[in-house]
Design an enzyme around this catalytic site. Structure first.
Site, PDB file in Angstrom:
ATOM      1  N   ASP A  47       3.530 -21.172  17.513  1.00  0.00           N
ATOM      2  CA  ASP A  47       4.613 -20.743  16.624  1.00  0.00           C
ATOM      3  C   ASP A  47       5.458 -21.914  16.109  1.00  0.00           C
ATOM      4  OD1 ASP A  47       6.268 -18.672  15.426  1.00  0.00           O
ATOM      5  OD2 ASP A  47       7.781 -19.173  16.937  1.00  0.00           O
ATOM      6  N   HIS A 106       8.126 -23.862   6.476  1.00  0.00           N
ATOM      7  CA  HIS A 106       9.449 -23.820   5.838  1.00  0.00           C
ATOM      8  C   HIS A 106      10.342 -24.988   6.271  1.00  0.00           C
ATOM      9  CE1 HIS A 106      10.906 -21.792   9.532  1.00  0.00           C
ATOM     10  NE2 HIS A 106      12.109 -22.128   9.135  1.00  0.00           N
ATOM     11  N   GLU A 150      16.363 -23.100  20.354  1.00  0.00           N
ATOM     12  CA  GLU A 150      16.923 -21.871  19.771  1.00  0.00           C
ATOM     13  C   GLU A 150      17.634 -21.102  20.863  1.00  0.00           C
ATOM     14  OE1 GLU A 150      14.343 -19.933  16.590  1.00  0.00           O
ATOM     15  OE2 GLU A 150      12.877 -20.613  18.049  1.00  0.00           O
ATOM     16  N   LYS A 168       2.760 -19.080   7.207  1.00  0.00           N
ATOM     17  CA  LYS A 168       2.232 -19.425   8.517  1.00  0.00           C
ATOM     18  C   LYS A 168       2.108 -18.169   9.348  1.00  0.00           C
ATOM     19  CE  LYS A 168       4.949 -20.710  12.026  1.00  0.00           C
ATOM     20  NZ  LYS A 168       5.946 -19.846  12.665  1.00  0.00           N
ATOM     21  N   LYS A 181      13.578 -27.765   4.183  1.00  0.00           N
ATOM     22  CA  LYS A 181      14.967 -27.993   4.587  1.00  0.00           C
ATOM     23  C   LYS A 181      15.442 -29.322   4.010  1.00  0.00           C
ATOM     24  CE  LYS A 181      14.557 -25.454   8.975  1.00  0.00           C
ATOM     25  NZ  LYS A 181      15.602 -24.457   9.094  1.00  0.00           N
ATOM     26  N   ARG A 192       0.810  -1.216   0.000  1.00  0.00           N
ATOM     27  CA  ARG A 192       0.000   0.000   0.000  1.00  0.00           C
ATOM     28  C   ARG A 192       0.843   1.265   0.000  1.00  0.00           C
ATOM     29  NH1 ARG A 192      -2.961  -1.407   5.343  1.00  0.00           N
ATOM     30  NH2 ARG A 192      -0.739  -1.684   5.730  1.00  0.00           N
ATOM     31  N   HIS A 243       6.035 -26.836  12.856  1.00  0.00           N
ATOM     32  CA  HIS A 243       7.338 -27.446  12.565  1.00  0.00           C
ATOM     33  C   HIS A 243       7.565 -28.782  13.294  1.00  0.00           C
ATOM     34  CE1 HIS A 243       7.853 -23.623  10.778  1.00  0.00           C
ATOM     35  NE2 HIS A 243       8.367 -22.977  11.795  1.00  0.00           N
ATOM     36  N   LYS A 272      12.802 -20.996  23.248  1.00  0.00           N
ATOM     37  CA  LYS A 272      13.719 -19.897  22.913  1.00  0.00           C
ATOM     38  C   LYS A 272      14.653 -19.684  24.096  1.00  0.00           C
ATOM     39  CE  LYS A 272      10.937 -17.617  19.451  1.00  0.00           C
ATOM     40  NZ  LYS A 272      11.635 -18.059  18.241  1.00  0.00           N
TER      41      LYS A 272
END
Ligand code: NDP
Ligand code: BG6
Length: 482
Positions: A237, A180, A218, A150, A184, A47, A242, A338
């Site tokens: 998430d 995704h 992670e 996603k 891999k 936009r 995943h 995380k």
């Protein structure tokens, strides 16, 4: 990969966003460098009024230079990138996009092969699709495909609503839902590993396997994505998509053929065989301040954009039971978090001990079970940990790996988005998620979203909350170290 993809237009709805800049544009560029694309154009739609074709090309060039490509080589490539700001809102805006695409195809002598990539905020997916339908963008004289990033829904009801809205406009064969992880190389290799090596297939069942652990850890925190993440949390998430995808690839039966329908049907069967989650077998956690790699890091609640006293989980551990003939009684443990000590995605298949412990009463020491480790990142490869007699006396046994590592055999692996965009442009849906899969996964996890669970704190840099260790200990298991 095939050598060339049919001439087409790649339309990025949300063409000025972070995903376009960091993932999509570099992936398309890599495909052209591999001679995969012949005649094509990119149309970035957003936009923003302050952009035109020229300034968009400058922005694209900068994105690719940031991704490490050579500025000199980019000029001609960037000429094929165009920008469009829809004129009008609602259906009018979509009709204006349709007219721009028609004109562009004539100008560049392209057939009406169109890939629409919805790199838009998820809350506009549904209205965008309806607008596309009203403007006739769901059909063309060539092929029309549409990609959804996603998250696809926030729970079962919203995923079903979105699927209904999308199916009113597009046929399932036109729809590409991204996870995704499926792009891999190492994840695709799970299928090759299992189904091209029958020696492992013979071991892949409740008779031989004692339990399976899937870990996606992670070291990074929430970063700049708090606005999204604080509303989603680790279950939505990472787990719903995943980790569950990895689990289905490990647990699925052998498909009759390696093609989208057969592979995806087998994955759906696994999801439908999982017993409803027992609430004692779920642990949620949230990181507090700590140290990672020698550096102090702040706690989740102090991250920019996170609500004060947020109860959003940054860690989830679960025990799943697959109630089918192959897996009944074999626990599947999933964990992700995380701010854990390091980035690591690993699947560990622990095999049963020998029925009679021949060496246990001798001086050989503790004989550990054999473990097959499939490491998906960062040290991609696999190891089979087996017992070996250490030379000499007194007799003892070591656990040593038979190892394969990708980096020793091949060039560096390519980004998942290169594979996924290639398959999209080829029309191969095998590595994309079917409507039934997405709904079956939400069906499993949605009951948890309505519950208030204790939120166990863990220090950044630790291996997660103690409650997670206790959950495994109840079945006599321990997590592998991260
Ligand atoms: P950004 O906020 O960076 O970009 C969003 C893009 O959409 C911009 O081009 C924006 O431009 C446009 N946009 C925003 N609001 C609207 C609207 N109401 N109508 C039309 N266009 C709009 O988001 P990301 O690129 O990070 O994410 C895009 C999608 O990808 C999301 O669904 C996200 O969940 C998903 N995703 C992103 C990842 C990432 O690493 N970034 C990873 C995994 C998934 P403008 O405002 O000018 O219209
Ligand atoms: C994304 C999640 O889908 O996957 C992120 O939204 C997460 O929170 C990322 O960091 C992990 O992906 P990868 O490929 O780095 O393991």
């Amino acid at each position: 990969m095939s050598e060339t993809i049919e001439p087409h237009t790649f339309i990025i709805l949300g063409g000025t966003g972070d995903l376009a800049r960091r993932k999509l544009l570099p992936a398309v560029y890599r495909l052209t460098r591999q001679d995969m694309l012949d005649r094509w154009c990119i149309l970035g739609v957003a936009r923003g009024e302050d952009m035109d074709d020229e300034s968009y090309r400058a922005w694209v060039r900068e994105a690719l230079v940031d991704a490490g490509f050579d500025q000199e080589e980019l000029a001609a490539w960037c000429d094929r990138c165009l920008y469009y700001q829809p004129s009008g809102s609602g259906v009018e805006g979509w009709k204006s996009i349709a007219a721009r695409i028609d004109a562009l195809e004539q100008e560049h002598e392209l057939p009406q092969n169109r890939a629409f990539y919805l790199a838009l905020p998820p809350k506009v997916f549904s209205t965008a699709v309806t607008g596309m339908g009203a403007a006739g963008l769901n059909k063309s004289r060539g092929w029309t495909r549409v990609v959804f990033e996603k998250p696809f829904g926030q729970d079962l009801a919203s995923a079903q609503d979105l699927n209904r809205a999308v199916h009113e406009v597009f046929d399932e064969t036109q729809i590409y839902r991204i996870d995704h992880y499926l792009g891999k190389e190492t994840v695709q290799n799970l299928l090759v590993f299992r189904f091209a090596n029958p020696i492992f297939e013979a071991l892949w069942n409740r008779e031989r396997v004692e339990h399976i652990q899937i870990t996606v850890s992670e070291d990074l925190g929430v970063g700049t994505r708090a606005g999204y993440y604080d509303q989603s949390g680790a279950l939505r998430d990472m787990v719903q998509n995943h980790l569950t995808q990895l689990m289905t690839l490990i647990a699925m039966e052998i498909p009759v053929r390696y093609d989208a329908d057969f592979v995806r049907n087998e994955k759906v069967k696994v999801l439908r065989s999982i017993r409803p989650l027992d609430l004692d077998n779920v642990v949620f956690g949230q990181y507090t301040a700590g140290r990672i790699g020698g550096e102090e890091v702040r706690g989740y609640q102090d991250a920019p954009g996170v609500a004060d006293n947020s109860i959003n989980p940054t860690y989830v551990a679960l025990k799943l039971e697959v109630a089918n003939w192959r897996w009944a009684g074999v626990p599947f443990y999933l964990r992700t978090g995380k701010r854990l000590p390091r980035r690591q995605t690993e699947i560990a298949v622990t095999f049963r001990q020998p029925p009679v412990p021949l060496f246990a009463n001798m001086r050989f020491g503790n004989v550990e079970p054999d473990v097959l480790l499939l490491t998906l990142q960062p040290d991609e490869g696999f190891s089979l940990l087996i017992d070996v007699k250490r030379p000499g006396q007194p007799p003892s046994i070591d656990k040593l790996p038979l190892t394969f590592q990708y980096d020793q055999a091949y060039e560096p692996l390519q980004d998942a988005y290169v594979t996924l965009l290639h398959d999209l442009l080829e029309g191969d849906q095998t590595l994309f998620v079917h409507a039934h899969e997405v709904e079956a996964a939400w069906e499993l996890y949605t009951p948890l979203l309505a519950q208030r669970f204790p939120l166990h704190k863990y220090a950044a840099g630790s291996e997660g909350p103690l409650a997670s260790d206790k959950m495994l200990a109840r079945s006599g298991h321990v997590w592998r170290p991260i």
